[in-house]
Design an enzyme around this catalytic site. Structure first.
Site, short mmCIF file in Angstrom:
data_model
loop_
_atom_site.label_atom_id
_atom_site.label_comp_id
_atom_site.label_asym_id
_atom_site.label_seq_id
_atom_site.Cartn_x
_atom_site.Cartn_y
_atom_site.Cartn_z
N LYS A 16 0.84 -1.20 0.00
CA LYS A 16 0.00 0.00 0.00
C LYS A 16 0.87 1.25 0.00
O LYS A 16 0.63 2.20 -0.76
CB LYS A 16 -0.93 0.00 1.22
N GLN A 62 -4.67 -1.34 9.63
CA GLN A 62 -4.62 -2.70 9.07
C GLN A 62 -5.21 -3.71 10.06
O GLN A 62 -4.82 -3.74 11.23
CB GLN A 62 -3.16 -3.05 8.74
N ASP A 71 -11.05 2.91 4.09
CA ASP A 71 -11.46 1.49 4.03
C ASP A 71 -12.99 1.38 3.92
O ASP A 71 -13.51 0.31 3.61
CB ASP A 71 -11.01 0.76 5.31
#
Ligand code: NDP
Length: 294
Positions: free
Chosen positions: A54, A98, A121
């Site tokens: 990422k 994460q 997200d």
């Protein structure tokens, strides 16, 4: 007849180029450089690898990457304090924590603490609710990638019979909401669905997000249908090596479907590219600019 293969790598590469173009335009026209902060707690090797990819793509597309590594033993209070700091930082437009988080952390409390405007997200209840209400929202990356790939096979998804297998908050539910927003007629199937093969055979567009290797058989697929396979399953391969397969039996499905995503190389590569899309969208919204052209 063999289905058209929907190439996720090619589509993701093209999407990253469009993101990079928008980032350049925002920088030159508005002095705005989108920034993405990624928070990793602990040292789960899979998570480390995702976070590394990422950060790499963030920099490659011309954005700022902020990397926050915390020990496995991090307290809930310290993690919440970091999220609060990132919420207040004007250089940060997207925050990604994460998952999974260490067991002492309540993941829902952490996700709820992220400013919904920076929730790239798309897991914050505000964004989940906005998506369900048909309002503009930051939406989860993998579902966004699925819809983009489905659109490469159909000029419009309006009126299609879409069947989504899976109802998770990460894939099944949001992809169903996105397909509904595209005016598809959506059926959500799950482990309690009766006669799943018959339900699947109705689908012009079949999305499989189950987590069971090669579960969907060729004779479940309507001839000519588009199949989007979200599954990523590691199974024993040849010579003692493992290999990745999807939730769909590709060898059977490719003979029946009109278009299909492979595993690997289908939905997977789109996820990070869509994270970049969300970061640019978040940066524009926070700066009060019109939505970007991605
Ligand atoms: P979950 O385990 O959270 O959800 C699986 C869903 O499949 C559930 O809704 C479950 O139903 C349903 N299901 C399980 N067994 C059956 C069955 N026998 N018949 C019908 N439905 C069934 O998984 P996720 O949604 O998180 O992930 C799904 C897959 O997608 C996984 O392989 C995962 O690795 C992959 N994935 C890939 C990503 C990417 O490409 N980047 C990102 C995220 C996920 P019920 O609710 O009734 O239990």
């Amino acid at each position: 007849m063999s289905a058209t293969i929907i190439d996720g790598k090619v589509n993701a590469a093209a999407l990253r180029v469009r993101v990079a173009d928008e980032v350049k335009r925002l920088s030159s026209q508005h002095g705005l450089t989108p920034g993405l902060a990624v928070v990793l707690a602990g040292n789960n090797p899979a998570s480390e690898s995702y976070v590394g990819s990422k950060a790499k793509v963030t920099v490659e597309t011309g954005m700022r990457s902020f990397d926050h590594r915390l020990p496995d033993s991090v307290s809930q209070a310290d993690l919440l304090a970091l999220v609060a700091k990132l919420n207040a930082d004007p250089a940060v437009h997207g925050i990604l924590v994460q998952l999974p988080l260490p067991p002492q952390i309540d993941a829902n409390r952490v996700l709820d603490a992220i400013d919904p405007r920076k929730d790239v997200d798309g897991f914050h209840p505000v964004n989940v609710g906005r998506l369900a209400s048909g309002l503009p929202a930051l939406v989860p990356c993998t579902p966004l990638g699925c819809v983009m790939l489905a659109k490469t096979a159909h000029a419009s998804l309006a009126g299609l019979e879409a069947v989504v297998i899976g109802r998770s908050n990460i894939v099944g539910k949001p992809v169903s909401q996105l397909l509904l927003a595209e005016n598809a007629t959506v059926t959500i199937a799950h482990s309690r669905t009766r006669d799943l093969p018959a339900v699947c055979r109705r689908a012009d567009l079949l999305v499989a997000a189950i987590g069971k290797p090669e579960f969907v058989r060729g004779d479940w697929i309507k001839p000519g249908a588009t199949v989007i396979d979200v599954g990523i399953n590691r199974v024993p391969g040849v010579n003692g090596k493992s290999k990745l397969v999807g939730d769909v039996n590709f060898a059977e499905a490719v003979e029946v479907a009109g278009a299909i995503t492979p595993v690997p190389g289908g939905v997977g590569p789109m996820t990070i590219a869509c994270l970049m899309v969300n970061t640019v969208r978040a940066a524009c919204a926070i700066a009060g600019l019109p939505p970007p052209a991605v």
